[in-house]
Design an enzyme around this catalytic site. Sequence first.
Site, PDB file in Angstrom:
ATOM      1  CG  ASN A 217     -15.994   2.762  19.793  1.00  0.00           C
ATOM      2  OD1 ASN A 217     -16.813   3.359  19.109  1.00  0.00           O
ATOM      3  ND2 ASN A 217     -15.034   2.021  19.272  1.00  0.00           N
TER       4      ASN A 217
ATOM      5  CG  HIS B 177      -5.023   8.282  14.432  1.00  0.00           C
ATOM      6  ND1 HIS B 177      -5.267   9.614  14.646  1.00  0.00           N
ATOM      7  CD2 HIS B 177      -4.104   8.230  13.429  1.00  0.00           C
ATOM      8  CE1 HIS B 177      -4.541  10.344  13.807  1.00  0.00           C
ATOM      9  NE2 HIS B 177      -3.823   9.527  13.072  1.00  0.00           N
TER      10      HIS B 177
ATOM     11  NE  ARG C 217     -11.245  22.105  46.075  1.00  0.00           N
ATOM     12  CZ  ARG C 217     -12.346  22.666  45.573  1.00  0.00           C
ATOM     13  NH1 ARG C 217     -13.536  22.231  45.963  1.00  0.00           N
ATOM     14  NH2 ARG C 217     -12.245  23.645  44.700  1.00  0.00           N
TER      15      ARG C 217
ATOM     16  CB  CYS D 295     -13.068  19.362  37.661  1.00  0.00           C
ATOM     17  SG  CYS D 295     -13.833  20.891  38.216  1.00  0.00           S
TER      18      CYS D 295
ATOM     19  CE1 TYR E  60      -4.523  -0.777   0.143  1.00  0.00           C
ATOM     20  CE2 TYR E  60      -3.499  -2.799   0.915  1.00  0.00           C
ATOM     21  CZ  TYR E  60      -4.597  -2.131   0.397  1.00  0.00           C
ATOM     22  OH  TYR E  60      -5.747  -2.804   0.126  1.00  0.00           O
ATOM     23  CB  VAL E  61       3.448   2.548   2.309  1.00  0.00           C
ATOM     24  CG1 VAL E  61       4.397   3.750   2.351  1.00  0.00           C
ATOM     25  CG2 VAL E  61       2.550   2.557   3.536  1.00  0.00           C
TER      26      VAL E  61
ATOM     27  CE  LYS F 249      -5.966  25.683  36.612  1.00  0.00           C
ATOM     28  NZ  LYS F 249      -6.728  25.647  35.338  1.00  0.00           N
TER      29      LYS F 249
END
Length: 436
Positions: free
Chosen positions: A226, A218, A332, A269, A10-11, A325
């Site tokens: 999913n 990816h 927390r 969070c 393919y490549v 940060k």
Amino acid sequence: MTISVFGLGYVGVVTAACFARLGYNIIGVDVSDTKVSLINEGSTPIVEEDTPEMIREAVLQGRLRATMDSFQAVEEADVLFVCVGTPSNPNGSLDNQYVSKVTEQIGQALRSRARPCTVVFRSTMLPGTMRNLILPLLEKHAGRPAGEGYEVLFHPEFLRESSAVWDFFNPPKIVVGELREASSATLLGLYPQSIEAPRIVCPIEVAEMVKYCDNMFHAVKVTFANEVGIFCRSQGINSQEVMNIFCQDRKLNISDKYLKPGFAFGGSCLPKDLRAFLYASRAMELRTPFIAGILESNDEQISRVFNHLLRLHTRNVGFYGLSFKPGTDDLRESPLVTLAEHLLGKGITLRIYDDKVRMSQLIGGNRAYINERLPHLANQLVDTVEDLESCDVVILGHPMDEKSVRERFLDKGTKVVDLNPRKLPIRHAAYHNIAS
């Protein structure tokens, strides 16, 4: 300009067809007489959109032919592309036998070649394979080192099956890993300016790793979507609508934010919401193993730094930053608090400086959290950065510019463990950059 392409899968076929379309003379090379015959007949050995027309046109115009003679292909070409497969072994490792064999053949042909040429590897290989396997093989069989009559490059491809031709002419980036400075010029010159994409030259190991980053990310995106879909369907929520809205955020979600290697995440969070999602998933008997592994991976980042600090055999550690940060006093779920807690448990003395953290100003849940995790924090807090200079090791939990790091710590013999993304790590024996 003549280009030889080793490997007509393919490549290789797409690479050959597209460079032929750009006007170069192409020699395709393969061990399969069937593939060679198909190319020479103007046909294609792969199923890929646009390649049949491009192969037929290139053969009819005399710009493309194929051979099984690797010596001839090396002798006649200016640039050699290696596009052979690197399939998986049963244990998951890469099978490099095909790329190794081609490398040996090219090296043997280079031994008698007088004209300079450029050898370009496109086969996907793990970082270090080029330098530790391919280059020694090539130099051994060529009888001379790279740079003496030939250059060696790694040029990863970003071609998707079924849209590979479009991807060739519309690449997200053109990446070339080089061993010697400016050796990539010939390869980059093959691409006309009409192909608009960033042209990136980097060390050869970086180019090898970039290909893996692309493919793994990816896979991460597919799996994340999913698992979100699994949860949504169990609740009667339209997962397509959820993800369509999610993807419209190009400032944070679909961006380079949070994609810089560094330390663990924290705050009020992210950990909380992950735990809530996983609790709800378990209650509905849903398996979401990818998302379930995120917190475990985050904890591993903290453990890795903790173990690194233990190997330094220090009894006196300074923290530059404690909140999750910079720019906030929110402690927390801060991974730095967890790290400090682990160190105190080993009997290590701490000094902590954070310009936003003052015990007298901590209130509510923030105060309750730190009272539970570091009840004696007030005894470890110091008022100035200078108070950290007497420590054996200083942890940069928050960013500090290189000049300050050198003047305050490194030049005074203090070891520095930097947890922040830094494009160019500081070169000093006492500097440890965890993020890089």
